[in-house]
Design an enzyme around this catalytic site. Structure first.
Site, PDB file in Angstrom:
ATOM      1  N   HIS A  21       7.384   5.856   4.952  1.00 57.84           N
ATOM      2  CA  HIS A  21       7.462   6.266   6.360  1.00 57.84           C
ATOM      3  C   HIS A  21       8.919   6.375   6.782  1.00 57.84           C
ATOM      4  CE1 HIS A  21       3.107   5.316   7.500  1.00 57.84           C
ATOM      5  NE2 HIS A  21       3.211   5.038   6.219  1.00 57.84           N
ATOM      6  N   ASP A 122       5.472   6.882  14.926  1.00 59.67           N
ATOM      7  CA  ASP A 122       4.771   6.830  13.639  1.00 59.67           C
ATOM      8  C   ASP A 122       3.305   6.478  13.923  1.00 59.67           C
ATOM      9  OD1 ASP A 122       5.661   5.485  10.430  1.00 59.67           O
ATOM     10  OD2 ASP A 122       3.676   6.004  11.183  1.00 59.67           O
ATOM     11  N   ALA A 356      14.031   4.463  -8.869  1.00 58.32           N
ATOM     12  CA  ALA A 356      14.707   5.688  -9.319  1.00 58.32           C
ATOM     13  C   ALA A 356      15.066   6.589  -8.138  1.00 58.32           C
ATOM     14  CB  ALA A 356      13.779   6.455 -10.259  1.00 58.32           C
ATOM     15  N   HIS A 373       0.722   7.381  -8.231  1.00 62.03           N
ATOM     16  CA  HIS A 373      -0.370   6.708  -7.503  1.00 62.03           C
ATOM     17  C   HIS A 373      -0.897   7.619  -6.408  1.00 62.03           C
ATOM     18  CE1 HIS A 373       2.893   6.499  -4.808  1.00 62.03           C
ATOM     19  NE2 HIS A 373       2.322   5.675  -3.950  1.00 62.03           N
ATOM     20  N   TRP A 376       1.481  10.133  -0.442  1.00 63.20           N
ATOM     21  CA  TRP A 376       1.656  11.494   0.066  1.00 63.20           C
ATOM     22  C   TRP A 376       3.059  12.045  -0.177  1.00 63.20           C
ATOM     23  CZ3 TRP A 376      -1.286  15.342   0.375  1.00 63.20           C
ATOM     24  CH2 TRP A 376      -0.941  16.479   1.103  1.00 63.20           C
ATOM     25  N   ASN A 377       4.096  11.233   0.031  1.00 66.52           N
ATOM     26  CA  ASN A 377       5.453  11.724  -0.252  1.00 66.52           C
ATOM     27  C   ASN A 377       5.581  12.129  -1.717  1.00 66.52           C
ATOM     28  OD1 ASN A 377       6.057  10.963   2.339  1.00 66.52           O
ATOM     29  ND2 ASN A 377       7.791   9.663   1.797  1.00 66.52           N
TER      30      ASN A 377
HETATM   31  C1  UDX Z   1       2.627   4.627   1.425  1.00 63.23           C
HETATM   32  C2  UDX Z   1       1.185   4.723   0.901  1.00 63.23           C
HETATM   33  O1  UDX Z   1       1.046   3.949  -0.255  1.00 63.23           O
HETATM   34  C3  UDX Z   1       0.868   6.162   0.597  1.00 63.23           C
HETATM   35  O2  UDX Z   1      -0.444   6.263   0.087  1.00 63.23           O
HETATM   36  C4  UDX Z   1       0.977   6.961   1.871  1.00 63.23           C
HETATM   37  O3  UDX Z   1       0.705   8.321   1.593  1.00 63.23           O
HETATM   38  C5  UDX Z   1       2.362   6.794   2.476  1.00 63.23           C
HETATM   39  O4  UDX Z   1       2.672   5.407   2.659  1.00 63.23           O
HETATM   40  P1  UDX Z   1       4.132   4.805  -0.881  1.00 63.23           P
HETATM   41  O5  UDX Z   1       3.132   4.005  -1.584  1.00 63.23           O
HETATM   42  O6  UDX Z   1       5.491   4.246  -0.762  1.00 63.23           O
HETATM   43  O7  UDX Z   1       3.576   5.246   0.565  1.00 63.23           O
HETATM   44  O8  UDX Z   1       4.175   6.205  -1.678  1.00 63.23           O
HETATM   45  P2  UDX Z   1       4.826   7.594  -1.314  1.00 63.23           P
HETATM   46  O9  UDX Z   1       4.178   8.200  -0.095  1.00 63.23           O
HETATM   47  O10 UDX Z   1       4.755   8.376  -2.546  1.00 63.23           O
HETATM   48  O11 UDX Z   1       6.347   7.283  -0.928  1.00 63.23           O
HETATM   49  C6  UDX Z   1       7.213   6.693  -1.878  1.00 63.23           C
HETATM   50  C7  UDX Z   1       8.616   7.192  -1.569  1.00 63.23           C
HETATM   51  O12 UDX Z   1       9.533   6.403  -2.312  1.00 63.23           O
HETATM   52  C8  UDX Z   1       8.804   8.650  -1.984  1.00 63.23           C
HETATM   53  O13 UDX Z   1       9.509   9.361  -0.979  1.00 63.23           O
HETATM   54  C9  UDX Z   1       9.616   8.558  -3.273  1.00 63.23           C
HETATM   55  O14 UDX Z   1      10.546   9.630  -3.413  1.00 63.23           O
HETATM   56  C10 UDX Z   1      10.356   7.250  -3.104  1.00 63.23           C
HETATM   57  N1  UDX Z   1      10.591   6.591  -4.403  1.00 63.23           N
HETATM   58  C11 UDX Z   1       9.548   6.097  -5.127  1.00 63.23           C
HETATM   59  C12 UDX Z   1      11.898   6.501  -4.832  1.00 63.23           C
HETATM   60  O15 UDX Z   1      12.814   6.969  -4.168  1.00 63.23           O
HETATM   61  N2  UDX Z   1      12.139   5.885  -6.029  1.00 63.23           N
HETATM   62  C13 UDX Z   1      11.142   5.348  -6.791  1.00 63.23           C
HETATM   63  O16 UDX Z   1      11.435   4.804  -7.849  1.00 63.23           O
HETATM   64  C14 UDX Z   1       9.797   5.461  -6.336  1.00 63.23           C
END
Ligand code: UDX
Length: 484
Positions: A21, A122, A356, A373, A376-377
């Protein structure tokens, strides 16, 4: 006459304290600032501390003189783990009992300035407002960090309960097809519903009720802002517009921001220390040869699951870059020994990091696929880079996202509810070798549509410009010498 700065709109942007977020809302904040909107970015003290410690946001946003960070207490002790996977209810209770009255007090007292044009909230925090609130004197635009497919499914949950489609009646019921989510007929099985639907008593489950009510509440604000694009989720975005007509689909936001930055700048908003050494490792790998493995910021797995993934990846014979967050494995805090039987294969083909630079990793030509996993991002970032996915969904919206990746957009495989080394090896080789052409075709096509949407004439850029114009009009309506 006031200076030009104070004539420009002032937006208060309140982000939930979660990596994804904060990441995406800071990109929105940067886009607004680049459009000469004054932004006050509010998040919890704890998240702000992590963010400023592990990223260069203070330097990056210092180029916008009117930009300001503000923080608010989440009501939890500093030592609290604050993991969404295991402490969500405790965190929610604290947000309601501490953060909600604090925030309302700040708004009423003019803590953020008396010149607010609007609030971008948010959606996670939509419970901070009650339906009959009349103390907020500015429009509230609600930002949803989930995609439209999962948002619409969540909004349909009350109907699923009413029509007896929920609760799910045990493991044998998981493949039952649901036909009561408009626009998703014959698509969703019970196992594809958001994870919080897997409860015996949905009418009384606190987490399901909180999330569903927060989503329903978010459609009642003045507008919705969604990180999606019409060519990806058009029909579902239209369904949501029946509940909230003013809906700006302006995603993929990270790609939209990139089009506005004249040079390649790091827009990293990490809450953890980034290990960039993996980029040098990738530079030494051949194109498309590496599967990138990352389960986002909140997934937690058992040691058994870790071993199944490890064996599955090594046995696939593919190169792999794996993000193993210090808190990824239950009961282990960072110390993970390589099993002797995996030592050789890991040394030859694997590279592990704690966190990363994901956008750069996914854009690297050596990366040929993404074991994710389905956050959404991550899903949008993989779509923009044209990388096929293997989806191992964990919680929340991820189950719906992974079903769309595999069965609607044909961008990869859904490994939902499985975690055995044979399946992992097979799916890695299907995406990276056996069905590579098939997935690369649709992934490249969707990547082109994503990029078109954020470039001139694209739907997301047009919608973003509309958002800025609407904010400007709101600001002018508040000016003292404005007659209308
Ligand atoms: C959470 C929920 O788990 C997800 O289902 C929902 O859609 C949004 O809120 P998260 O689990 O953190 O999100 O996953 P994601 O939405 O993929 O966001 C992860 C963020 O961290 C991405 O922007 C990704 O670029 C970043 N990231 C992840 C890194 O910068 N480095 C990493 O090693 C892993």
């Amino acid at each position: 006459m006031e200076g030009p700065q104070t004539c420009s709109p002032h937006v208060l942007l309140f982000s939930a304290p979660a990596q994804s977020h904060i990441n995406v809302l800071l990109k929105l904040a940067e886009l607004l600032s680049l459009s000469s909107v004054r932004v006050t970015f509010l998040t919890t003290e704890h998240s702000h501390r992590q963010l400023t410690h592990h990223s260069d946001v203070l330097r990056r946003f210092s180029r916008f003189p009117a930009f300001q960070f503000r923080t608010i207490s989440d009501g939890l002790p500093l030592s609290h783990p604050r993991t969404f996977s295991h402490h969500l209810l405790e965190m929610l209770n604290s947000f309601v009992s501490v953060t909600k009255p604090l925030f309302r007090g700040m708004l009423v007292s003019g803590h953020f300035g008396s010149d607010l044009t609007c609030l971008i909230l948010d959606g996670f925090f939509s419970f901070l407002f009650d339906l009959d609130d009349d103390f907020v004197k500015v429009p509230i635009f609600c930002f949803r960090a989930f995609g439209a497919c999962s948002s619409w499914t969540i909004l349909s949950v009350p109907n699923l309960i009413k029509q007896g489609q929920l609760p799910i009646k045990g493991e044998e019921d998981m493949d039952r097809i649901l036909n009561n989510v408009p626009g998703m007929e014959n698509l969703l099985r019970c196992r594809d519903l958001p994870s919080f639907c897997r409860v015996a008593d949905p009418n009384n489950d606190p987490i399901l009720q909180f999330i569903v009510n927060a989503f329903i509440r978010s459609t009642k604000f003045d507008a919705l802002i969604m990180n999606s694009f019409e060519d990806l989720e058009g029909p579902i975005l239209s369904n949501i517009r029946t509940l909230c007509p003013k809906l700006y689909s302006i995603g993929p936001l990270h790609a939209l921001l990139k089009t506005k930055l004249s040079h390649e700048t790091e827009s990293l908003n990490n809450l953890w220390e980034v290990d960039g050494s993996c980029l040098s490792w990738l530079d030494n790998q051949s194109p498309g040869s590496v599967i990138y493995v990352s389960f986002g910021s909140i997934t937690v797995m058992s040691n058994r699951e870790l071993m199944e993934f490890w064996h599955g990846l090594v046995n696939s014979g593919r190169k792999f870059l794996w993000v193993i967050r210090p808190d990824l494995v239950m009961g282990k805090n960072g110390e993970i020994e390589i099993p002797p039987e995996l030592e050789e294969g890991t040394k030859q083909r694997g590279y592990m990091v704690g966190w990363a630079p994901q956008e750069k990793v996914l854009s690297h030509e050596a990366v040929g696929g993404f074991l994710t996993h389905s956050g959404w991002n991550s899903t949008l970032e993989s779509i923009v880079e044209g990388k096929p996915m293997i989806c191992w969904s964990y919680k929340y919206d991820q189950q719906v996202n992974s079903r769309f990746v595999s069965n609607v957009w044909n961008l990869g495989l859904d490994m939902k509810d499985l975690c055995d080394r044979e399946t992992i090896t097979k799916m890695v080789n299907d995406v990276m070798v056996n069905r590579k052409e098939e997935f690369m075709r649709s992934a490249t096509e969707m990547a082109n549509l994503a990029r078109q949407s954020v470039n001139p004439g694209g739907s997301s850029l047009v919608n973003f410009d509309c958002l800025i114009e609407d904010i400007r009009i709101l600001s002018q309506q508040k000016m003292p010498n404005n007659n209308n």
